[in-house]
Write a protein that holds these residues in place. Structure first.
Motif, PDB file in Angstrom:
ATOM      1  N   GLY A 169       2.491  22.068  66.382  1.00  0.00           N
ATOM      2  CA  GLY A 169       2.590  21.924  67.824  1.00  0.00           C
ATOM      3  C   GLY A 169       1.816  20.774  68.419  1.00  0.00           C
ATOM      4  N   ARG A 170       1.016  20.098  67.625  1.00  0.00           N
ATOM      5  CA  ARG A 170       0.205  19.006  68.159  1.00  0.00           C
ATOM      6  C   ARG A 170       0.999  17.706  68.230  1.00  0.00           C
ATOM      7  NH1 ARG A 170      -3.835  18.942  63.654  1.00  0.00           N
ATOM      8  NH2 ARG A 170      -1.881  19.428  62.600  1.00  0.00           N
ATOM      9  N   ASP A 171       0.589  16.834  69.135  1.00  0.00           N
ATOM     10  CA  ASP A 171       1.254  15.541  69.319  1.00  0.00           C
ATOM     11  C   ASP A 171       0.442  14.467  68.599  1.00  0.00           C
ATOM     12  OD1 ASP A 171       2.903  13.539  70.151  1.00  0.00           O
ATOM     13  OD2 ASP A 171       2.101  13.431  72.193  1.00  0.00           O
ATOM     14  N   ASN A 172       1.021  13.934  67.525  1.00  0.00           N
ATOM     15  CA  ASN A 172       0.309  12.942  66.732  1.00  0.00           C
ATOM     16  C   ASN A 172       1.343  12.087  66.005  1.00  0.00           C
ATOM     17  OD1 ASN A 172      -1.316  11.464  65.011  1.00  0.00           O
ATOM     18  ND2 ASN A 172      -2.540  13.220  64.337  1.00  0.00           N
ATOM     19  N   ASP A 173       1.197  10.787  66.054  1.00  0.00           N
ATOM     20  CA  ASP A 173       2.150   9.901  65.402  1.00  0.00           C
ATOM     21  C   ASP A 173       1.870   9.713  63.913  1.00  0.00           C
ATOM     22  OD1 ASP A 173       3.564   9.509  67.726  1.00  0.00           O
ATOM     23  OD2 ASP A 173       2.451   7.694  68.298  1.00  0.00           O
ATOM     24  N   ALA A 174       0.656  10.032  63.458  1.00  0.00           N
ATOM     25  CA  ALA A 174       0.295   9.856  62.047  1.00  0.00           C
ATOM     26  C   ALA A 174       0.491  11.181  61.313  1.00  0.00           C
ATOM     27  CB  ALA A 174      -1.137   9.366  61.913  1.00  0.00           C
ATOM     28  N   ARG A 175       1.729  11.498  61.017  1.00  0.00           N
ATOM     29  CA  ARG A 175       2.078  12.770  60.385  1.00  0.00           C
ATOM     30  C   ARG A 175       2.290  12.559  58.888  1.00  0.00           C
ATOM     31  NH1 ARG A 175       6.630  13.867  65.065  1.00  0.00           N
ATOM     32  NH2 ARG A 175       5.143  13.992  66.798  1.00  0.00           N
ATOM     33  N   SER A 176       2.372  13.670  58.150  1.00  0.00           N
ATOM     34  CA  SER A 176       2.559  13.541  56.704  1.00  0.00           C
ATOM     35  C   SER A 176       3.313  14.743  56.162  1.00  0.00           C
ATOM     36  CB  SER A 176       1.210  13.385  55.991  1.00  0.00           C
ATOM     37  OG  SER A 176       0.361  14.489  56.232  1.00  0.00           O
ATOM     38  N   ALA A 177       3.804  14.602  54.941  1.00  0.00           N
ATOM     39  CA  ALA A 177       4.544  15.675  54.274  1.00  0.00           C
ATOM     40  C   ALA A 177       4.485  15.446  52.774  1.00  0.00           C
ATOM     41  CB  ALA A 177       6.005  15.722  54.745  1.00  0.00           C
ATOM     42  N   ALA A 178       4.675  16.521  52.022  1.00  0.00           N
ATOM     43  CA  ALA A 178       4.636  16.405  50.563  1.00  0.00           C
ATOM     44  C   ALA A 178       5.453  17.513  49.925  1.00  0.00           C
ATOM     45  CB  ALA A 178       3.198  16.466  50.053  1.00  0.00           C
ATOM     46  N   ILE A 179       6.001  17.193  48.766  1.00  0.00           N
ATOM     47  CA  ILE A 179       6.679  18.159  47.900  1.00  0.00           C
ATOM     48  C   ILE A 179       6.071  18.015  46.512  1.00  0.00           C
ATOM     49  CG2 ILE A 179       8.841  18.771  46.749  1.00  0.00           C
ATOM     50  CD1 ILE A 179       8.944  19.453  49.663  1.00  0.00           C
ATOM     51  N   LYS A 180       5.699  19.135  45.916  1.00  0.00           N
ATOM     52  CA  LYS A 180       5.202  19.106  44.540  1.00  0.00           C
ATOM     53  C   LYS A 180       5.788  20.287  43.785  1.00  0.00           C
ATOM     54  CE  LYS A 180       1.070  18.479  41.701  1.00  0.00           C
ATOM     55  NZ  LYS A 180       1.590  17.254  41.085  1.00  0.00           N
ATOM     56  N   VAL A 181       6.473  19.992  42.682  1.00  0.00           N
ATOM     57  CA  VAL A 181       7.101  21.007  41.841  1.00  0.00           C
ATOM     58  C   VAL A 181       6.670  20.774  40.396  1.00  0.00           C
ATOM     59  CG1 VAL A 181       9.291  21.879  40.931  1.00  0.00           C
ATOM     60  CG2 VAL A 181       9.100  21.266  43.360  1.00  0.00           C
ATOM     61  N   VAL A 182       6.324  21.848  39.710  1.00  0.00           N
ATOM     62  CA  VAL A 182       6.111  21.804  38.266  1.00  0.00           C
ATOM     63  C   VAL A 182       7.132  22.730  37.626  1.00  0.00           C
ATOM     64  CG1 VAL A 182       4.547  22.316  36.356  1.00  0.00           C
ATOM     65  CG2 VAL A 182       3.680  21.205  38.430  1.00  0.00           C
ATOM     66  N   ASP A 183       8.016  22.144  36.825  1.00  0.00           N
ATOM     67  CA  ASP A 183       9.143  22.870  36.245  1.00  0.00           C
ATOM     68  C   ASP A 183       9.219  22.563  34.755  1.00  0.00           C
ATOM     69  OD1 ASP A 183      11.544  23.968  35.471  1.00  0.00           O
ATOM     70  OD2 ASP A 183      12.726  23.036  37.059  1.00  0.00           O
ATOM     71  N   PRO A 184       8.793  23.496  33.893  1.00  0.00           N
ATOM     72  CA  PRO A 184       8.833  23.248  32.451  1.00  0.00           C
ATOM     73  C   PRO A 184      10.221  22.966  31.907  1.00  0.00           C
ATOM     74  CG  PRO A 184       7.466  25.156  32.949  1.00  0.00           C
ATOM     75  CD  PRO A 184       8.176  24.799  34.210  1.00  0.00           C
ATOM     76  N   SER A 185      11.251  23.358  32.655  1.00  0.00           N
ATOM     77  CA  SER A 185      12.620  23.138  32.189  1.00  0.00           C
ATOM     78  C   SER A 185      13.209  21.823  32.672  1.00  0.00           C
ATOM     79  CB  SER A 185      13.519  24.287  32.661  1.00  0.00           C
ATOM     80  OG  SER A 185      13.671  24.287  34.067  1.00  0.00           O
ATOM     81  N   ALA A 186      12.461  21.060  33.486  1.00  0.00           N
ATOM     82  CA  ALA A 186      12.978  19.818  34.045  1.00  0.00           C
ATOM     83  C   ALA A 186      13.002  18.709  32.998  1.00  0.00           C
ATOM     84  CB  ALA A 186      12.128  19.386  35.237  1.00  0.00           C
ATOM     85  N   GLY A 187      13.814  17.705  33.247  1.00  0.00           N
ATOM     86  CA  GLY A 187      13.960  16.597  32.309  1.00  0.00           C
ATOM     87  C   GLY A 187      12.746  15.700  32.269  1.00  0.00           C
ATOM     88  N   ILE A 188      12.760  14.768  31.347  1.00  0.00           N
ATOM     89  CA  ILE A 188      11.660  13.834  31.183  1.00  0.00           C
ATOM     90  C   ILE A 188      11.481  12.991  32.445  1.00  0.00           C
ATOM     91  CG2 ILE A 188      13.122  12.028  30.160  1.00  0.00           C
ATOM     92  CD1 ILE A 188      10.741  11.346  28.320  1.00  0.00           C
ATOM     93  N   ALA A 189      10.214  12.691  32.765  1.00  0.00           N
ATOM     94  CA  ALA A 189       9.861  11.866  33.926  1.00  0.00           C
ATOM     95  C   ALA A 189      10.337  12.471  35.243  1.00  0.00           C
ATOM     96  CB  ALA A 189      10.405  10.442  33.775  1.00  0.00           C
TER      97      ALA A 189
END
Length: 226
Positions: A169-189
């Protein structure tokens, strides 16, 4: 000053192996450094006033086989800003949540909302929210997602839905976001598309989606060459 979703999904028939992920966005810069901590054994989101040692400590405990429901509050108690922490975490079988007294009292006296929700394999929590509808929108987007799609993009969909419902709810232009997944079945790299951050932007969730699409395409092309 954030909202986030933490997810656990089985990747084998007997439910002994899992993929874990965190999606998070906030109206402060650099959230990808301070909030999401993920391994093959669990996932943690630390927010409101983050403290650098709590997330890694919790992840170490989950990696040792400790239960999330048993370690979140004791880990928070090691922090000098315990009262101002909001933490949620999943291990292979349980969920842990902590909301400090300072965080709760701030919201009782402010225009912003805070809260948390959980289901069988997900946890959502937020603070400084425009409305608690942010939490509902985030959970609905995840629960209704097509499990055939990669978890990273479904986490993106979830935080995008929460953002569209009002988000932080705050007003700020310097925002951020992130996604982090660890998946043993995922492909290389797979880290090219399973570990992404937008550190400071006016539209971090949209920018994160652009990063994901570019990284996924690059990974697909590189995999063909290998």
């Amino acid at each position: 000053m954030t909202f986030s979703i933490v997810v656990r999904e089985p990747i084998d028939n007997d439910g002994t192996e899992h993929r874990f992920g965190v999606g998070v966005t906030t109206n402060n810069p650099g959230i990808g450094v301070f909030c999401p901590f993920v391994s093959e054994h669990g996932a943690v989101a630390t927010q409101y006033q983050t403290h650098g040692e709590v997330g890694p400590l919790l992840l170490d405990l989950l990696d040792e086989g400790r239960r999330a429901e048993e370690v979140v509050a004791p880990a928070a108690a090691t922090s000098p800003v315990e009262s101002d922490l909001q933490i949620h975490a999943l291990c292979s079988s349980t969920r842990g949540y902590f909301g400090g007294e300072g965080m709760v009292s701030f919201h009782e006296e402010s225009e912003f909302d805070h809260g948390e929700r959980s289901g069988g394999n997900w946890s959502v929590a937020g603070n400084c929210l425009a409305d608690e509808a942010v939490l509902e929108a985030t959970t609905t987007a995840y629960e209704e997602s097509d499990r055939a799609r990669p978890l990273a993009v479904r986490l993106l969909d979830a935080i995008e839905a929460g953002d569209d419902a009002g988000g932080d709810g705050r007003d700020n232009d310097a925002r951020s976001a992130a996604i982090k997944v660890v998946d043993p079945s995922a492909g290389i790299a797979n880290e090219w598309y399973n570990d992404l951050r937008v550190g400071a932007a006016e539209t971090p969730v949209a920018d994160l989606r652009s990063q994901y699409e570019m990284a996924k395409d690059f990974h697909a092309d590189a995999s063909q060459e290998w």
